[in-house]
Design an enzyme around this catalytic site. Structure first.
Site, PDB file in Angstrom:
ATOM      1  CE  LYS A 101      14.506   2.108   6.102  1.00  0.00           C
ATOM      2  NZ  LYS A 101      13.909   1.720   7.348  1.00  0.00           N
ATOM      3  CD  GLU A 140       8.428  -0.796  -2.484  1.00  0.00           C
ATOM      4  OE1 GLU A 140       7.162  -0.564  -2.429  1.00  0.00           O
ATOM      5  OE2 GLU A 140       8.840  -1.885  -2.426  1.00  0.00           O
ATOM      6  CG  ASP A 141       6.705   2.280   0.186  1.00  0.00           C
ATOM      7  OD1 ASP A 141       7.304   1.374  -0.216  1.00  0.00           O
ATOM      8  OD2 ASP A 141       6.106   2.059   1.439  1.00  0.00           O
ATOM      9  CG  ASP A 167      14.541  -1.620   4.867  1.00  0.00           C
ATOM     10  OD1 ASP A 167      15.449  -1.046   5.115  1.00  0.00           O
ATOM     11  OD2 ASP A 167      13.896  -2.272   5.732  1.00  0.00           O
ATOM     12  CG  PHE A 194      10.344   2.189  11.213  1.00  0.00           C
ATOM     13  CD1 PHE A 194      10.526   0.798  10.260  1.00  0.00           C
ATOM     14  CD2 PHE A 194       9.187   2.574  11.453  1.00  0.00           C
ATOM     15  CE1 PHE A 194       9.562   0.401   9.664  1.00  0.00           C
ATOM     16  CE2 PHE A 194       7.878   1.984  10.696  1.00  0.00           C
ATOM     17  CZ  PHE A 194       8.151   0.880  10.064  1.00  0.00           C
ATOM     18  NE  ARG A 236      -0.736   1.876   4.963  1.00  0.00           N
ATOM     19  CZ  ARG A 236       0.228   1.392   4.668  1.00  0.00           C
ATOM     20  NH1 ARG A 236       1.263   2.010   4.063  1.00  0.00           N
ATOM     21  NH2 ARG A 236       0.401  -0.095   4.829  1.00  0.00           N
ATOM     22  CE  LYS A 251      -3.035  -2.154   3.273  1.00  0.00           C
ATOM     23  NZ  LYS A 251      -3.520  -2.309   4.572  1.00  0.00           N
ATOM     24  N   GLY A 252       2.161   1.238   0.302  1.00  0.00           N
ATOM     25  CA  GLY A 252       3.065   2.461   0.568  1.00  0.00           C
ATOM     26  C   GLY A 252       3.110   3.164  -0.416  1.00  0.00           C
TER      27      GLY A 252
END
Ligand code: IMP
Length: 178
Positions: free
Chosen positions: A130, A98-99, A102, A151, A164, A42-43
């Site tokens: 990141k 993509e958000d 990682d 985070f 969000r 969902k990001g």
């Protein structure tokens, strides 16, 4: 929400400016290719909505949903597709939106999955990266911002489905998830 945020990394205005630049770069590189923007739910939903409106050429879009995180703050390593493509990508230029990148586990899984469907090309566009956290060898072709190993929430990114809708990108206070 704001009281749970340790520090703001990027304001709404700073992110808007960066997304304008990414949209211009993608228009330059894919403007004549009718690309398919593939959002990873969902990001991605805030970034996707902003980015595609800065893409100044014909395109289509689709969404997939994958889960790898459960409700914690570190990946479980197992990726599960919970919503598949709804269009054929054969011969298409696919731009994965993509958000955040990682460990890279989600995107490397997704890339292999999509490669089996014979697209013309696969490009990765992530809003945040990141790099310190990477566990598999994968890089974004387009990236909004590199960020430190912390985070973060807001601009579509969640902790346990919350934050969000926070408009800036902020580091979440550790006491919230400890
Ligand atoms: P990866 O497979 O470890 O690269 O994880 C990618 C996914 O993990 C992202 O699409 C996010 O949903 C989630 N994620 C990773 N880091 C963060 C973070 O700092 N905040 C919120 N979600 C994150």
């Amino acid at each position: 929400m704001r009281e749970d945020i340790e520090r703001i990394l990027f304001t709404e205005a700073e992110m808007k400016q960066r997304v304008d630049e990414l949209g211009a770069e993608l228009t330059r590189d894919f403007g004549d290719k009718n690309p398919m923007f593939l959002g990873v739910l969902k990001g991605c939903f805030v970034f996707m909505a902003d980015l595609i409106r800065r893409f100044d050429a014909p395109c289509t879009m689709d969404f997939m949903a994958v889960s790898s995180y459960g409700s914690g703050t570190s990946s479980t390593g197992a990726v599960k597709i919970t919503k598949d493509l709804s269009q054929d990508i054969h011969g298409r230029h696919v731009i994965i939106v993509e958000d955040i990148l990682d460990t890279g586990i989600t995107l490397s899984y997704l890339k292999k999955y999509l490669q089996n469907r014979a697209p013309a090309s696969i490009t990765i566009c992530t809003m945040f990266d990141k790099p310190e956290r990477r566990e598999v060898n994968i890089q974004a072709d387009y990236c909004g911002f590199s960020i430190p190993n912390a985070f973060v929430v807001g601009y579509g990114l969640d902790y346990d489905e919350k934050y969000r809708n926070f408009p800036d990108l902020g580091i979440l206070k550790e006491e919230v998830y400890r």
